[in-house]
Enzyme design. Sequence first.
Site, mmCIF file in Angstrom:
data_model
loop_
_atom_site.group_PDB
_atom_site.id
_atom_site.type_symbol
_atom_site.label_atom_id
_atom_site.label_comp_id
_atom_site.label_asym_id
_atom_site.label_seq_id
_atom_site.Cartn_x
_atom_site.Cartn_y
_atom_site.Cartn_z
ATOM 1 N N GLY A 7 0.840 -1.192 0.000
ATOM 2 C CA GLY A 7 0.000 0.000 0.000
ATOM 3 C C GLY A 7 0.872 1.236 0.000
ATOM 4 O O GLY A 7 2.099 1.156 -0.035
ATOM 5 N N GLY A 8 0.235 2.388 0.060
ATOM 6 C CA GLY A 8 0.954 3.650 0.074
ATOM 7 C C GLY A 8 1.507 3.978 1.451
ATOM 8 O O GLY A 8 1.245 3.278 2.435
ATOM 9 N N HIS A 48 8.136 3.179 15.487
ATOM 10 C CA HIS A 48 7.766 1.805 15.162
ATOM 11 C C HIS A 48 8.122 0.857 16.319
ATOM 12 O O HIS A 48 7.343 -0.024 16.664
ATOM 13 C CB HIS A 48 8.459 1.334 13.875
ATOM 14 C CG HIS A 48 7.688 1.625 12.638
ATOM 15 N ND1 HIS A 48 6.624 0.861 12.232
ATOM 16 C CD2 HIS A 48 7.833 2.588 11.702
ATOM 17 C CE1 HIS A 48 6.143 1.348 11.098
ATOM 18 N NE2 HIS A 48 6.857 2.394 10.762
ATOM 19 N N ARG A 52 5.486 -1.766 19.497
ATOM 20 C CA ARG A 52 5.527 -3.190 19.818
ATOM 21 C C ARG A 52 5.818 -3.383 21.308
ATOM 22 O O ARG A 52 6.630 -2.683 21.884
ATOM 23 C CB ARG A 52 6.598 -3.883 18.968
ATOM 24 C CG ARG A 52 6.303 -3.807 17.479
ATOM 25 C CD ARG A 52 7.295 -4.588 16.658
ATOM 26 N NE ARG A 52 8.681 -4.197 16.840
ATOM 27 C CZ ARG A 52 9.276 -3.188 16.193
ATOM 28 N NH1 ARG A 52 8.609 -2.466 15.333
ATOM 29 N NH2 ARG A 52 10.540 -2.917 16.406
ATOM 30 N N GLU A 60 17.518 -7.315 13.184
ATOM 31 C CA GLU A 60 17.932 -6.286 12.235
ATOM 32 C C GLU A 60 18.848 -6.918 11.200
ATOM 33 O O GLU A 60 19.815 -7.605 11.550
ATOM 34 C CB GLU A 60 18.658 -5.152 12.950
ATOM 35 C CG GLU A 60 17.771 -4.399 13.914
ATOM 36 C CD GLU A 60 18.495 -3.273 14.641
ATOM 37 O OE1 GLU A 60 19.674 -3.013 14.325
ATOM 38 O OE2 GLU A 60 17.881 -2.667 15.528
#
Length: 167
Positions: A7-8, A48, A52, A60
């Site tokens: 998606g965008g 971000h 969580r 990573e």
Amino acid sequence: MIYYITGGERSGKSSYAQKLAEKLSPNPYYLATSRIWDEDFKKRVDRHVSDRDERWTTLEEEKHLSSVIPEKSVVVIDCVTLWLTNFYTDTKYDVAKSLSLVKEELSKLKEINATLIIISNEIGMGVHANTEISRKFTELQGWVNQEIATLSDKATFMVSGLPMTLK
């Protein structure tokens, strides 16, 4: 099992992917693919991370994603666009070389015994890029998205926070 979510920008991809991962596993993994390019980007990454909770384990890896994914795990890979950027810049903007390296890694991902939730951006739906490097990257992103959509078991397109089932 591979889920593909596209998606965008700010369409709700990450939130949707996290909720899906939490339904599939009590202890999912989050695989961050980005390099920290500047302070503004670091703030975005920090946001971000704060989304969580303690159930999540963060991994990573900038390019060789298959090397860090545990067997029988549920892993959100966020995101293809940043992962692809690493190949594109490291190959000095060589589209063919980048595409080849990414396809090689995608074939390794397909072989892993894990549930992968792969997030990508549809950057070709926005403003037309005004530099050759950006236009070539947009093409590269489109080709890679097609590859991932083909190998995925399920595909979802996010629009304004709403999921649309593609496959």
